[in-house]
Design a protein around this motif. Structure first.
Motif, PDB file in Angstrom:
ATOM      1  N   ALA A  63       0.837  -1.208   0.000  1.00  0.00           N
ATOM      2  CA  ALA A  63       0.000   0.000   0.000  1.00  0.00           C
ATOM      3  C   ALA A  63       0.869   1.255   0.000  1.00  0.00           C
ATOM      4  O   ALA A  63       0.578   2.234  -0.704  1.00  0.00           O
ATOM      5  CB  ALA A  63      -0.926  -0.008   1.217  1.00  0.00           C
ATOM      6  N   PHE A  64       1.939   1.232   0.769  1.00  0.00           N
ATOM      7  CA  PHE A  64       2.843   2.383   0.841  1.00  0.00           C
ATOM      8  C   PHE A  64       3.547   2.607  -0.504  1.00  0.00           C
ATOM      9  O   PHE A  64       3.695   3.749  -0.956  1.00  0.00           O
ATOM     10  CB  PHE A  64       3.876   2.146   1.946  1.00  0.00           C
ATOM     11  N   THR A  65       3.963   1.526  -1.146  1.00  0.00           N
ATOM     12  CA  THR A  65       4.647   1.656  -2.438  1.00  0.00           C
ATOM     13  C   THR A  65       3.694   2.195  -3.508  1.00  0.00           C
ATOM     14  O   THR A  65       4.104   2.952  -4.400  1.00  0.00           O
ATOM     15  CB  THR A  65       5.237   0.298  -2.868  1.00  0.00           C
ATOM     16  N   LYS A  66       2.424   1.827  -3.411  1.00  0.00           N
ATOM     17  CA  LYS A  66       1.425   2.401  -4.321  1.00  0.00           C
ATOM     18  C   LYS A  66       1.292   3.903  -4.111  1.00  0.00           C
ATOM     19  O   LYS A  66       1.081   4.671  -5.070  1.00  0.00           O
ATOM     20  CB  LYS A  66       0.069   1.726  -4.101  1.00  0.00           C
ATOM     21  N   GLU A  67       1.414   4.339  -2.855  1.00  0.00           N
ATOM     22  CA  GLU A  67       1.392   5.773  -2.557  1.00  0.00           C
ATOM     23  C   GLU A  67       2.593   6.468  -3.186  1.00  0.00           C
ATOM     24  O   GLU A  67       2.486   7.585  -3.698  1.00  0.00           O
ATOM     25  CB  GLU A  67       1.391   5.985  -1.040  1.00  0.00           C
ATOM     26  N   CYS A  68       3.744   5.832  -3.143  1.00  0.00           N
ATOM     27  CA  CYS A  68       4.935   6.393  -3.791  1.00  0.00           C
ATOM     28  C   CYS A  68       4.698   6.560  -5.287  1.00  0.00           C
ATOM     29  O   CYS A  68       5.066   7.585  -5.881  1.00  0.00           O
ATOM     30  CB  CYS A  68       6.146   5.481  -3.550  1.00  0.00           C
ATOM     31  N   TYR A  69       4.080   5.561  -5.884  1.00  0.00           N
ATOM     32  CA  TYR A  69       3.745   5.617  -7.310  1.00  0.00           C
ATOM     33  C   TYR A  69       2.782   6.776  -7.586  1.00  0.00           C
ATOM     34  O   TYR A  69       2.946   7.516  -8.558  1.00  0.00           O
ATOM     35  CB  TYR A  69       3.102   4.296  -7.730  1.00  0.00           C
ATOM     36  N   ARG A  70       1.806   6.942  -6.724  1.00  0.00           N
ATOM     37  CA  ARG A  70       0.773   7.974  -6.915  1.00  0.00           C
ATOM     38  C   ARG A  70       1.372   9.387  -6.937  1.00  0.00           C
ATOM     39  O   ARG A  70       1.005  10.210  -7.793  1.00  0.00           O
ATOM     40  CB  ARG A  70      -0.272   7.880  -5.799  1.00  0.00           C
ATOM     41  N   VAL A  71       2.285   9.684  -6.019  1.00  0.00           N
ATOM     42  CA  VAL A  71       2.823  11.053  -5.927  1.00  0.00           C
ATOM     43  C   VAL A  71       3.979  11.284  -6.891  1.00  0.00           C
ATOM     44  O   VAL A  71       4.470  12.408  -7.018  1.00  0.00           O
ATOM     45  CB  VAL A  71       3.279  11.381  -4.482  1.00  0.00           C
ATOM     46  N   LEU A  72       4.394  10.227  -7.599  1.00  0.00           N
ATOM     47  CA  LEU A  72       5.503  10.344  -8.536  1.00  0.00           C
ATOM     48  C   LEU A  72       5.003  10.809  -9.906  1.00  0.00           C
ATOM     49  O   LEU A  72       3.972  10.341 -10.398  1.00  0.00           O
ATOM     50  CB  LEU A  72       6.181   8.977  -8.671  1.00  0.00           C
ATOM     51  N   ARG A  73       5.707  11.747 -10.502  1.00  0.00           N
ATOM     52  CA  ARG A  73       5.363  12.209 -11.842  1.00  0.00           C
ATOM     53  C   ARG A  73       5.756  11.162 -12.881  1.00  0.00           C
ATOM     54  O   ARG A  73       6.626  10.338 -12.639  1.00  0.00           O
ATOM     55  CB  ARG A  73       6.078  13.540 -12.139  1.00  0.00           C
ATOM     56  N   HIS A  74       5.126  11.217 -14.033  1.00  0.00           N
ATOM     57  CA  HIS A  74       5.476  10.296 -15.115  1.00  0.00           C
ATOM     58  C   HIS A  74       6.928  10.526 -15.526  1.00  0.00           C
ATOM     59  O   HIS A  74       7.387  11.661 -15.637  1.00  0.00           O
ATOM     60  CB  HIS A  74       4.526  10.481 -16.299  1.00  0.00           C
ATOM     61  N   GLN A  75       7.643   9.422 -15.702  1.00  0.00           N
ATOM     62  CA  GLN A  75       9.089   9.395 -15.956  1.00  0.00           C
ATOM     63  C   GLN A  75       9.914   9.766 -14.707  1.00  0.00           C
ATOM     64  O   GLN A  75      11.113   9.975 -14.784  1.00  0.00           O
ATOM     65  CB  GLN A  75       9.473  10.305 -17.133  1.00  0.00           C
ATOM     66  N   GLY A  76       9.235   9.834 -13.563  1.00  0.00           N
ATOM     67  CA  GLY A  76       9.931  10.072 -12.308  1.00  0.00           C
ATOM     68  C   GLY A  76      10.569   8.788 -11.783  1.00  0.00           C
ATOM     69  O   GLY A  76      10.233   7.676 -12.205  1.00  0.00           O
ATOM     70  N   VAL A  77      11.494   8.945 -10.841  1.00  0.00           N
ATOM     71  CA  VAL A  77      12.284   7.821 -10.333  1.00  0.00           C
ATOM     72  C   VAL A  77      11.907   7.497  -8.888  1.00  0.00           C
ATOM     73  O   VAL A  77      11.836   8.399  -8.041  1.00  0.00           O
ATOM     74  CB  VAL A  77      13.795   8.130 -10.393  1.00  0.00           C
ATOM     75  N   LEU A  78      11.663   6.219  -8.618  1.00  0.00           N
ATOM     76  CA  LEU A  78      11.519   5.730  -7.249  1.00  0.00           C
ATOM     77  C   LEU A  78      12.780   4.955  -6.901  1.00  0.00           C
ATOM     78  O   LEU A  78      13.148   4.008  -7.606  1.00  0.00           O
ATOM     79  CB  LEU A  78      10.297   4.823  -7.107  1.00  0.00           C
ATOM     80  N   ARG A  79      13.458   5.343  -5.823  1.00  0.00           N
ATOM     81  CA  ARG A  79      14.651   4.635  -5.346  1.00  0.00           C
ATOM     82  C   ARG A  79      14.334   4.061  -3.962  1.00  0.00           C
ATOM     83  O   ARG A  79      13.948   4.797  -3.056  1.00  0.00           O
ATOM     84  CB  ARG A  79      15.860   5.568  -5.271  1.00  0.00           C
ATOM     85  N   VAL A  80      14.498   2.747  -3.835  1.00  0.00           N
ATOM     86  CA  VAL A  80      14.176   2.041  -2.593  1.00  0.00           C
ATOM     87  C   VAL A  80      15.436   1.351  -2.071  1.00  0.00           C
ATOM     88  O   VAL A  80      16.132   0.659  -2.824  1.00  0.00           O
ATOM     89  CB  VAL A  80      13.074   0.984  -2.821  1.00  0.00           C
ATOM     90  N   VAL A  81      15.698   1.535  -0.788  1.00  0.00           N
ATOM     91  CA  VAL A  81      16.851   0.900  -0.149  1.00  0.00           C
ATOM     92  C   VAL A  81      16.356   0.095   1.050  1.00  0.00           C
ATOM     93  O   VAL A  81      15.627   0.626   1.894  1.00  0.00           O
ATOM     94  CB  VAL A  81      17.889   1.947   0.312  1.00  0.00           C
ATOM     95  N   VAL A  82      16.728  -1.171   1.112  1.00  0.00           N
ATOM     96  CA  VAL A  82      16.323  -2.058   2.210  1.00  0.00           C
ATOM     97  C   VAL A  82      17.504  -2.953   2.579  1.00  0.00           C
ATOM     98  O   VAL A  82      18.444  -3.118   1.795  1.00  0.00           O
ATOM     99  CB  VAL A  82      15.117  -2.950   1.802  1.00  0.00           C
ATOM    100  N   PRO A  83      17.471  -3.583   3.754  1.00  0.00           N
ATOM    101  CA  PRO A  83      18.477  -4.607   4.052  1.00  0.00           C
ATOM    102  C   PRO A  83      18.376  -5.731   3.027  1.00  0.00           C
ATOM    103  O   PRO A  83      17.269  -6.127   2.654  1.00  0.00           O
ATOM    104  CB  PRO A  83      18.079  -5.096   5.453  1.00  0.00           C
ATOM    105  N   ASP A  84      19.512  -6.236   2.581  1.00  0.00           N
ATOM    106  CA  ASP A  84      19.540  -7.227   1.503  1.00  0.00           C
ATOM    107  C   ASP A  84      19.465  -8.644   2.078  1.00  0.00           C
ATOM    108  O   ASP A  84      20.434  -9.150   2.647  1.00  0.00           O
ATOM    109  CB  ASP A  84      20.826  -7.051   0.693  1.00  0.00           C
ATOM    110  N   LEU A  85      18.315  -9.284   1.912  1.00  0.00           N
ATOM    111  CA  LEU A  85      18.110 -10.631   2.429  1.00  0.00           C
ATOM    112  C   LEU A  85      19.067 -11.628   1.780  1.00  0.00           C
ATOM    113  O   LEU A  85      19.619 -12.508   2.451  1.00  0.00           O
ATOM    114  CB  LEU A  85      16.657 -11.068   2.196  1.00  0.00           C
ATOM    115  N   GLU A  86      19.278 -11.500   0.489  1.00  0.00           N
ATOM    116  CA  GLU A  86      20.183 -12.416  -0.212  1.00  0.00           C
ATOM    117  C   GLU A  86      21.603 -12.297   0.341  1.00  0.00           C
ATOM    118  O   GLU A  86      22.267 -13.321   0.613  1.00  0.00           O
ATOM    119  CB  GLU A  86      20.189 -12.112  -1.709  1.00  0.00           C
TER     120      GLU A  86
END
Length: 288
Positions: A63-86
């Motif tokens: 749901a939160f990631t969908k919110e990020c998509y919503r406020v992002l302009r077309h051709q805009g960039v989403l950058r996500v950083v998380v702990p790497d499980l692999e």
């Protein structure tokens, strides 16, 4: 260009719009991001968040990631950083294999990796067992931890060692306050702080086991513990499911974002990586 940093904590850039669950600076807007992102559709060219997604449940994260998509302009960039499980699971296997050598440092590496994997999920108090490990007087695998977790953990280790070295025998002696002084302090807090009054009332009406359960429940909902983990496949799949494209795994220094490292969000001013244990993913919102 308009930039948005979500769940920024104390790591932000003043030219960005910075939002955190509580304000950590005059440049940081306090807001509960579980309620969404308080901006109109297509408001930002860049949306970034680091070590936030793992603190949300799997459903909340989508749901939160969908919110990020919503406020992002077309051709805009989403950058996500998380702990790497692999990364951590591969390292865990390596550390497990090396414990047979019976070297203290390798045993400590194994213990630390187990803490990284589980303590942040199961802990019932701030810092959990990880902070106890970092507060030890002697840490044989200090270099391993710093290389693994970065400058933030280096500061914690050095601060703990400095505090311990500054203690004197006289400072270690705990002087009990007089009963009168304790009573005055207690009365002052009862009059001054509503939350203190609330906690004092709970201590009167709840059994110790009930009070402990309440305390653990409040902590577990505070946002500190990890609710989920991601690898390059699962995070890429999540970004794809909400409609993003050109999904790519990055390093701390690489980005679609121009002059990315100048913002010092994933890197330090000297070029070192802030959280080397991270997975960096970027995606672009498609045109209409």
């Amino acid at each position: 260009m308009k930039y948005l940093n979500l769940g920024c904590g104390k790591r932000f850039h003043p030219s960005w719009t910075n939002i955190n669950f509580s304000s950590t600076d005059e440049n940081v807007i306090p807001y509960d991001l579980k309620k969404g992102i308080p901006y109109a559709d297509e408001s930002f060219d860049i949306v970034y968040h680091s070590h936030l997604l793992e603190h949300l449940s799997k459903n909340e994260a989508k749901a939160f990631t969908k919110e990020c998509y919503r406020v992002l302009r077309h051709q805009g960039v989403l950058r996500v950083v998380v702990p790497d499980l692999e990364q951590i699971t591969r390292l865990y296997i390596n550390c497990l294999d090396n414990t047979s050598n019976n070297f203290l440092e390798q045993e400590q590496n194994y213990e630390w990796i187990l803490l990284e994997m589980y303590d942040q999920t199961v802990r019932n108090q701030t810092g959990g067992e990880m902070i106890n490990f970092l507060s030890r007087k002697d840490i044989p695998n200090q270099e391993f931890i710093i290389k693994r977790c970065g400058s933030e953990f280096k500061r914690i280790i050095l601060a703990s060692q400095k505090t311990d070295s500054q203690k004197t025998d006289s400072q270690k002696i705990v002087v009990d306050e007089s009963s009168i002084k304790k009573l005055v302090k207690h009365l002052y807090r009862l009059l001054r702080y509503p939350e203190y009054r609330h906690q004092a009332l709970l201590k009167l009406i709840l059994k110790p086991i009930e009070l402990e359960a309440l305390s653990i429940g409040q902590f577990r909902q505070s946002g500190e513990v990890h609710q989920w983990m991601y690898d390059r496949y699962s995070l890429s799949k999540l970004l794809q499911e909400i409609g993003l494209e050109k999904i790519i795994k990055r390093t701390a220094h690489e980005s679609y974002i121009s002059n990315w490292t100048s913002f010092n969000l994933d890197t330090e001013p000297d070029g070192s990586i802030y959280k080397p244990d991270s997975l960096y993913m970027e995606a672009i919102k498609p045109s209409l």
